[in-house]
Design a protein around this motif. Structure first.
Motif, short mmCIF file in Angstrom:
data_model
loop_
_atom_site.label_atom_id
_atom_site.label_comp_id
_atom_site.label_asym_id
_atom_site.label_seq_id
_atom_site.Cartn_x
_atom_site.Cartn_y
_atom_site.Cartn_z
N ASP A 66 0.83 -1.21 0.00
CA ASP A 66 0.00 0.00 0.00
C ASP A 66 0.87 1.26 0.00
O ASP A 66 0.58 2.23 -0.72
N ILE A 67 1.92 1.24 0.80
CA ILE A 67 2.83 2.39 0.86
C ILE A 67 3.51 2.60 -0.49
O ILE A 67 3.62 3.73 -0.99
N MET A 68 3.94 1.49 -1.12
CA MET A 68 4.57 1.59 -2.43
C MET A 68 3.61 2.17 -3.46
O MET A 68 3.99 3.04 -4.26
N LEU A 69 2.37 1.70 -3.44
CA LEU A 69 1.38 2.18 -4.40
C LEU A 69 1.13 3.68 -4.21
O LEU A 69 1.04 4.44 -5.18
N ARG A 70 1.03 4.11 -2.96
CA ARG A 70 0.79 5.53 -2.68
C ARG A 70 1.98 6.37 -3.15
O ARG A 70 1.79 7.46 -3.71
N ASN A 71 3.17 5.86 -2.93
CA ASN A 71 4.37 6.59 -3.35
C ASN A 71 4.47 6.67 -4.87
O ASN A 71 4.84 7.71 -5.42
N GLY A 89 -5.33 -15.35 -5.12
CA GLY A 89 -5.75 -16.71 -5.38
C GLY A 89 -4.78 -17.67 -4.74
O GLY A 89 -4.03 -17.32 -3.82
N ASP A 90 -4.75 -18.89 -5.25
CA ASP A 90 -3.89 -19.92 -4.66
C ASP A 90 -2.41 -19.60 -4.81
O ASP A 90 -1.60 -19.95 -3.94
N SER A 91 -2.04 -18.95 -5.92
CA SER A 91 -0.60 -18.75 -6.17
C SER A 91 -0.24 -17.30 -6.44
O SER A 91 0.86 -17.02 -6.91
N TYR A 92 -1.15 -16.39 -6.15
CA TYR A 92 -0.82 -14.99 -6.40
C TYR A 92 -1.61 -14.07 -5.47
O TYR A 92 -2.66 -14.44 -4.93
N GLN A 93 -1.08 -12.89 -5.27
CA GLN A 93 -1.75 -11.82 -4.55
C GLN A 93 -1.49 -10.53 -5.31
O GLN A 93 -0.39 -10.34 -5.84
N GLU A 94 -2.48 -9.66 -5.35
CA GLU A 94 -2.29 -8.40 -6.03
C GLU A 94 -2.93 -7.25 -5.25
O GLU A 94 -4.01 -7.39 -4.68
N SER A 95 -2.22 -6.14 -5.21
CA SER A 95 -2.72 -4.91 -4.62
C SER A 95 -2.84 -3.89 -5.74
O SER A 95 -1.89 -3.73 -6.53
N THR A 96 -3.97 -3.21 -5.80
CA THR A 96 -4.26 -2.34 -6.94
C THR A 96 -4.69 -0.95 -6.47
O THR A 96 -5.57 -0.83 -5.62
N LEU A 97 -4.08 0.06 -7.06
CA LEU A 97 -4.51 1.45 -6.85
C LEU A 97 -5.17 1.93 -8.13
O LEU A 97 -4.58 1.82 -9.22
N VAL A 107 -4.14 2.96 -13.30
CA VAL A 107 -4.19 1.73 -12.51
C VAL A 107 -2.76 1.27 -12.26
O VAL A 107 -1.99 1.07 -13.21
N ILE A 108 -2.40 1.13 -10.98
CA ILE A 108 -1.06 0.65 -10.61
C ILE A 108 -1.24 -0.61 -9.78
O ILE A 108 -2.03 -0.62 -8.82
N GLN A 109 -0.51 -1.65 -10.13
CA GLN A 109 -0.64 -2.92 -9.42
C GLN A 109 0.72 -3.46 -8.98
O GLN A 109 1.73 -3.28 -9.67
N ILE A 110 0.71 -4.10 -7.84
CA ILE A 110 1.86 -4.91 -7.41
C ILE A 110 1.35 -6.34 -7.31
O ILE A 110 0.46 -6.65 -6.52
N VAL A 111 1.90 -7.20 -8.15
CA VAL A 111 1.45 -8.59 -8.22
C VAL A 111 2.54 -9.51 -7.69
O VAL A 111 3.70 -9.45 -8.14
#
Length: 251
Positions: A66-71, A89-97, A107-111
């Motif tokens: 979240d901090i990275m996305l805000r920056n 999901g089973d093998s991934y997580q993603e945070s999206t701004l 749209v910025i994502q960290i996957v």
């Protein structure tokens, strides 16, 4: 030449020149393209700058993401009015701004993907993806491309950039007219045809030019230019998409 033909030609030539400018701004002056874009004969287009980069295999907590996305958003001038969500999901997580605005969408994502390293051990691959869509402002879209590349370099990532331009012209293009216009755009880009797909739903062309460094391989052949033309009968509009190196969106 009929008015619709002139509009189609101007639009396609503009798309070709614009894509060339995105990749190599030294070929043409920015002002020439902005002037063409502002012409009353050209219906405004949408430009999408898509970038991804490998951020390594370190573990990142949800709070850190979240901090990275805000920056990252702040570096793009986005300080408020955005939404951050998380899924997985089973093998991934993603945070999206996500930031929706009058003049564009960001749209910025960290996957985080579960992978195997070279020693066949469990590891995590962190990828940062950015999609910036600009409405009706070519000059700003080019600035965004330069800005996002610089940001990726600043944080130690090699940016992989994809540019997709979208425009529309009135009416349906005949096969002969489309062929003529496609020839014009290929000549403008100094590109050759690698593959063509022509059916009742869309026309799609894959090409290659030595002008652009980045390439992808399709059926063992290099491509870095992708043009698609579709027709919306209800709107009586032909939609044109030109991408370097490929169209990553549905059409």
């Amino acid at each position: 030449m009929k008015t619709s033909g002139k509009i189609s030609l101007i639009a396609l030539v503009w798309l070709a020149v614009a894509a060339q400018l995105f990749i190599n701004q030294g070929i043409h002056r920015r002002g020439d393209v902005v002037e063409a874009f502002s012409s009353s004969e050209v219906i405004p287009v949408e430009a999408c700058v898509s970038v991804y980069g490998d951020f390594g295999d370190m573990t990142l907590t949800g709070e850190t993401k979240d901090i990275m996305l805000r920056n990252l958003a702040k570096k793009l001038g986005i300080t408020e009015g955005y939404e951050i969500t998380a899924s997985g999901g089973d093998s991934y997580q993603e945070s999206t701004l996500t930031k929706d605005g009058k003049y564009g969408r960001t749209v910025i994502q960290i996957v985080s993907m579960d992978v195997k390293n070279q020693d066949d051990e469990a590891a995590i691959q962190q990828t940062v993806l950015s999609d910036i869509t600009i409405y009706d402002d070519l000059a700003y879209a080019m600035e965004c491309k330069e800005q996002i590349e610089e940001i990726y370099h600043e944080i130690g990532m090699e940016p992989n950039v994809n540019i997709c331009l979208k425009g529309k012209v009135a009416g349906e293009l005949s096969a002969s007219r489309r062929q003529e216009l496609t020839g014009d755009i290929l000549e403008k880009l100094n590109a050759s045809v690698v593959q063509e797909i022509d059916n009742e739903n869309y026309y799609c062309l894959y090409g290659y030019t030595s002008q652009f460094e980045r390439v992808i391989y399709q059926n063992g052949k290099k491509i870095n230019v992708n043009l698609a033309i579709t027709y919306n009968e209800e709107e009586n509009m032909s939609y044109l998409r030109l991408a370097v190196p490929y169209i990553s969106q549905s059409f």
